[in-house]
Design a protein around this motif. Structure first.
Motif, PDB file in Angstrom:
ATOM      1  N   ASP A   1      19.181  23.948  29.035  1.00  0.00           N
ATOM      2  CA  ASP A   1      18.137  23.427  27.857  1.00  0.00           C
ATOM      3  C   ASP A   1      16.895  23.951  27.850  1.00  0.00           C
ATOM      4  O   ASP A   1      16.389  24.426  26.995  1.00  0.00           O
ATOM      5  N   ARG A   2      16.347  24.190  28.987  1.00  0.00           N
ATOM      6  CA  ARG A   2      15.112  24.706  29.114  1.00  0.00           C
ATOM      7  C   ARG A   2      14.946  26.390  28.762  1.00  0.00           C
ATOM      8  O   ARG A   2      13.917  26.869  27.987  1.00  0.00           O
ATOM      9  N   ARG A   3      16.355  27.137  29.099  1.00  0.00           N
ATOM     10  CA  ARG A   3      16.067  28.427  28.601  1.00  0.00           C
ATOM     11  C   ARG A   3      16.304  28.414  27.122  1.00  0.00           C
ATOM     12  O   ARG A   3      15.732  29.487  26.527  1.00  0.00           O
ATOM     13  N   MET A   4      17.056  27.625  26.324  1.00  0.00           N
ATOM     14  CA  MET A   4      17.248  27.797  24.986  1.00  0.00           C
ATOM     15  C   MET A   4      15.812  27.308  24.412  1.00  0.00           C
ATOM     16  O   MET A   4      15.462  28.280  23.530  1.00  0.00           O
ATOM     17  N   LEU A   5      15.216  26.712  24.925  1.00  0.00           N
ATOM     18  CA  LEU A   5      13.747  26.143  24.363  1.00  0.00           C
ATOM     19  C   LEU A   5      12.833  27.474  24.461  1.00  0.00           C
ATOM     20  O   LEU A   5      12.100  27.817  23.566  1.00  0.00           O
ATOM     21  N   ALA A   6      12.862  28.203  25.724  1.00  0.00           N
ATOM     22  CA  ALA A   6      12.093  29.000  25.945  1.00  0.00           C
ATOM     23  C   ALA A   6      12.405  30.473  25.052  1.00  0.00           C
ATOM     24  O   ALA A   6      11.549  31.039  24.587  1.00  0.00           O
ATOM     25  N   LEU A   7      13.721  30.482  25.040  1.00  0.00           N
ATOM     26  CA  LEU A   7      14.065  31.825  24.099  1.00  0.00           C
ATOM     27  C   LEU A   7      13.694  31.651  22.755  1.00  0.00           C
ATOM     28  O   LEU A   7      13.257  32.441  22.055  1.00  0.00           O
TER      29      LEU A   7
ATOM     30  N   ARG B   1      18.637  18.043  20.022  1.00  0.00           N
ATOM     31  CA  ARG B   1      18.691  16.811  21.105  1.00  0.00           C
ATOM     32  C   ARG B   1      17.424  17.058  21.960  1.00  0.00           C
ATOM     33  O   ARG B   1      16.660  15.954  22.353  1.00  0.00           O
ATOM     34  N   ALA B   2      17.158  18.309  22.612  1.00  0.00           N
ATOM     35  CA  ALA B   2      16.080  18.327  23.548  1.00  0.00           C
ATOM     36  C   ALA B   2      14.782  18.239  22.808  1.00  0.00           C
ATOM     37  O   ALA B   2      13.951  17.336  23.302  1.00  0.00           O
ATOM     38  N   LEU B   3      14.587  18.529  21.600  1.00  0.00           N
ATOM     39  CA  LEU B   3      13.252  18.273  21.128  1.00  0.00           C
ATOM     40  C   LEU B   3      13.228  16.540  20.859  1.00  0.00           C
ATOM     41  O   LEU B   3      11.972  16.057  20.880  1.00  0.00           O
ATOM     42  N   THR B   4      14.193  15.940  20.401  1.00  0.00           N
ATOM     43  CA  THR B   4      14.196  14.570  20.009  1.00  0.00           C
ATOM     44  C   THR B   4      13.906  14.039  21.591  1.00  0.00           C
ATOM     45  O   THR B   4      13.066  12.943  21.596  1.00  0.00           O
ATOM     46  N   TRP B   5      14.442  14.306  22.516  1.00  0.00           N
ATOM     47  CA  TRP B   5      14.188  13.722  23.853  1.00  0.00           C
ATOM     48  C   TRP B   5      12.667  13.792  24.230  1.00  0.00           C
ATOM     49  O   TRP B   5      12.104  12.842  24.788  1.00  0.00           O
ATOM     50  N   LEU B   6      12.260  15.257  24.126  1.00  0.00           N
ATOM     51  CA  LEU B   6      10.818  15.384  24.415  1.00  0.00           C
ATOM     52  C   LEU B   6       9.984  14.846  23.694  1.00  0.00           C
ATOM     53  O   LEU B   6       9.043  13.983  24.189  1.00  0.00           O
ATOM     54  N   ARG B   7      10.111  14.677  22.372  1.00  0.00           N
ATOM     55  CA  ARG B   7       9.302  13.620  21.589  1.00  0.00           C
ATOM     56  C   ARG B   7       9.265  12.300  21.873  1.00  0.00           C
ATOM     57  O   ARG B   7       8.101  11.543  22.023  1.00  0.00           O
ATOM     58  N   THR B   8      10.228  11.641  22.172  1.00  0.00           N
ATOM     59  CA  THR B   8      10.511  10.414  22.513  1.00  0.00           C
ATOM     60  C   THR B   8       9.784  10.209  23.853  1.00  0.00           C
ATOM     61  O   THR B   8       9.040   9.098  24.116  1.00  0.00           O
ATOM     62  N   ALA B   9      10.081  10.979  24.759  1.00  0.00           N
ATOM     63  CA  ALA B   9       9.495  10.946  26.193  1.00  0.00           C
ATOM     64  C   ALA B   9       7.940  10.814  26.157  1.00  0.00           C
ATOM     65  O   ALA B   9       7.179  10.276  26.883  1.00  0.00           O
ATOM     66  N   MET B  10       7.371  11.712  25.121  1.00  0.00           N
ATOM     67  CA  MET B  10       6.050  12.134  24.960  1.00  0.00           C
ATOM     68  C   MET B  10       5.432  10.741  24.374  1.00  0.00           C
ATOM     69  O   MET B  10       4.042  10.590  24.518  1.00  0.00           O
ATOM     70  N   LEU B  11       5.929   9.880  23.719  1.00  0.00           N
ATOM     71  CA  LEU B  11       5.413   8.756  23.041  1.00  0.00           C
ATOM     72  C   LEU B  11       5.741   7.412  23.733  1.00  0.00           C
ATOM     73  O   LEU B  11       5.348   6.615  23.129  1.00  0.00           O
ATOM     74  N   THR B  12       6.405   7.432  24.883  1.00  0.00           N
ATOM     75  CA  THR B  12       6.666   6.154  25.571  1.00  0.00           C
ATOM     76  C   THR B  12       6.085   6.123  26.891  1.00  0.00           C
ATOM     77  O   THR B  12       5.857   7.349  27.563  1.00  0.00           O
ATOM     78  N   ASP B  13       5.801   5.205  27.425  1.00  0.00           N
ATOM     79  CA  ASP B  13       5.120   5.267  28.856  1.00  0.00           C
ATOM     80  C   ASP B  13       6.331   5.436  30.048  1.00  0.00           C
ATOM     81  O   ASP B  13       6.143   5.913  31.007  1.00  0.00           O
TER      82      ASP B  13
END
Length: 368
Positions: free
Chosen positions: A209-215, A243-255
């Motif tokens: 998933d990291r590779r996909m986001l980077a590419l 899925r990755a972006l949704t998880w990152l967005r949720t993680a950024m907005l929660t403690d």
């Protein structure tokens, strides 16, 4: 040696007598004669130091520097090489100028520019008197036979001699300080914390998933290009990125960082094994089967075939949304092993898309 004391003494005569008297005497006597000459010449050092007052340095400091120059003069004096007084004046002045050059500049400036700055200032004064106007950098450069850029650099360096305090008020009627007028808000500063948080969250993602986001976002590759590189469909790439972006967005907005889907399972795909009718064995898979998990999954499925020698192995793929080329190769190895061990192998719960892939590899006969 009382003749060495007093301002009115001729220092050249005193120095010559000192040079003769110190020959052939003990070390303690030579040291006493040296100190007498230094005391006798101390007023000369004081007069030379006074010529440099008013330049921002305390008079006491200048006098100490001049006395250091005087001591160097006495220690280096050679009666056969000329006048002591002339030698003392040159040495003490050099020491004073060196002090101003090395210790009184507010900003460090290379010595070459310091010396050139003084020449530029003298040349500017001379040309101003001759031309009745301030000279241009080109005219100064032509007079000194240097590059015009060097003249500009030397003029700039002169401003580094005395640094202005940022706490100085701009006027007596205004409390605003000079430092208040400098700088501006940096909009990027607000993003530093978010960037740091995001970097740590990216490390929690699976490698694929990291590779996909980077590419996608650093390599500017399209979803179709990413799909071709990973051997999956463009629709799957779209879903994985979402899925990755949704998880990152949720993680950024929660403690509290939410768990990554499938993070609780070391393999990345869950596998349950239950007994079926007769000696059949049912294996249910949940999660994405890609090259990150294919090898381990192959080992587990082969172990299910070997353990207990089941008559039939039913692999339920209803919970598998993704099956890439590495996953397909793993299933083909499992199929070859099952044939060799005379174990019936069937794939059940297959989605239409996965069924199309399985048929393309010749495993269609295994579908139920």
């Amino acid at each position: 040696m009382s003749a060495f004391v007093g301002e009115e003494l001729d220092l050249d005569i005193c120095a010559e007598e000192y040079a003769r008297a110190r020959v052939g005497v003990e070390e303690t006597e030579r040291e006493r004669l040296r100190e007498d000459l230094i005391r006798a010449a101390m007023p000369l050092a004081g007069r030379l130091a006074s010529r440099y007052t008013g330049r921002g340095e305390p008079a006491e400091d200048l006098e100490q520097v001049a006395r250091i120059g005087l001591v160097k003069t006495v220690d280096r004096y050679d009666a056969d090489r000329g006048s002591f007084t002339a030698f003392a004046v040159v040495t003490i002045r050099g020491e004073l100028r060196r002090h101003f050059r090395d210790h009184t500049w507010g900003v460090h400036v290379p010595r070459r520019l310091q010396d050139l700055g003084l020449e530029v200032k003298r040349a500017a004064d001379m040309l101003t008197a001759r031309l009745s106007r301030p000279p241009t950098p080109a005219e100064i450069a032509d007079l000194l036979d240097v590059d015009e850029a060097d003249v500009r650099a030397a003029r700039t360096s002169l401003a580094g001699y005395s640094a202005e305090s940022l706490n100085r008020r701009i006027s007596d009627d205004d409390d605003t300080e000079i430092g208040d007028l400098l700088g501006a808000l940096d909009p990027e500063m607000a993003a530093v914390e978010d960037r740091t948080t995001l970097a740590n969250l990216l490390l929690r993602l699976p490698r694929r998933d990291r590779r996909m986001l980077a590419l996608r976002f650093w390599g500017n590759m399209s979803q179709a290009e990413i799909a071709e590189r990973f051997g999956i469909s463009q629709m799957q790439v779209s879903r994985l990125l979402s899925r990755a972006l949704t998880w990152l967005r949720t993680a950024m907005l929660t403690d509290v960082v939410p768990p990554w889907p499938g993070e609780s399972d070391a393999l990345g795909v869950r596998m349950t094994v239950t007994a079926g009718p007769g000696r059949a064995r049912i294996v249910r898979l949940y999660g994405e089967i890609d090259r990150d998990v294919a090898a381990e999954l192959r080992v587990r499925l082969l172990a299910s075939i070997s353990a207990g020698r089941p008559s039939r192995l039913e692999v339920d793929l209803a919970g598998v949304p993704l099956l890439d080329a590495a996953g397909m190769r793993a299933l083909m190895v499992v199929r070859e092993t099952a044939v060799a061990r005379r174990v019936g192998l069937r794939f059940t719960g297959v989605s239409p898309y996965l069924a199309q892939l399985i048929r393309a590899t010749g495993l269609g006969v295994m579908l139920s």
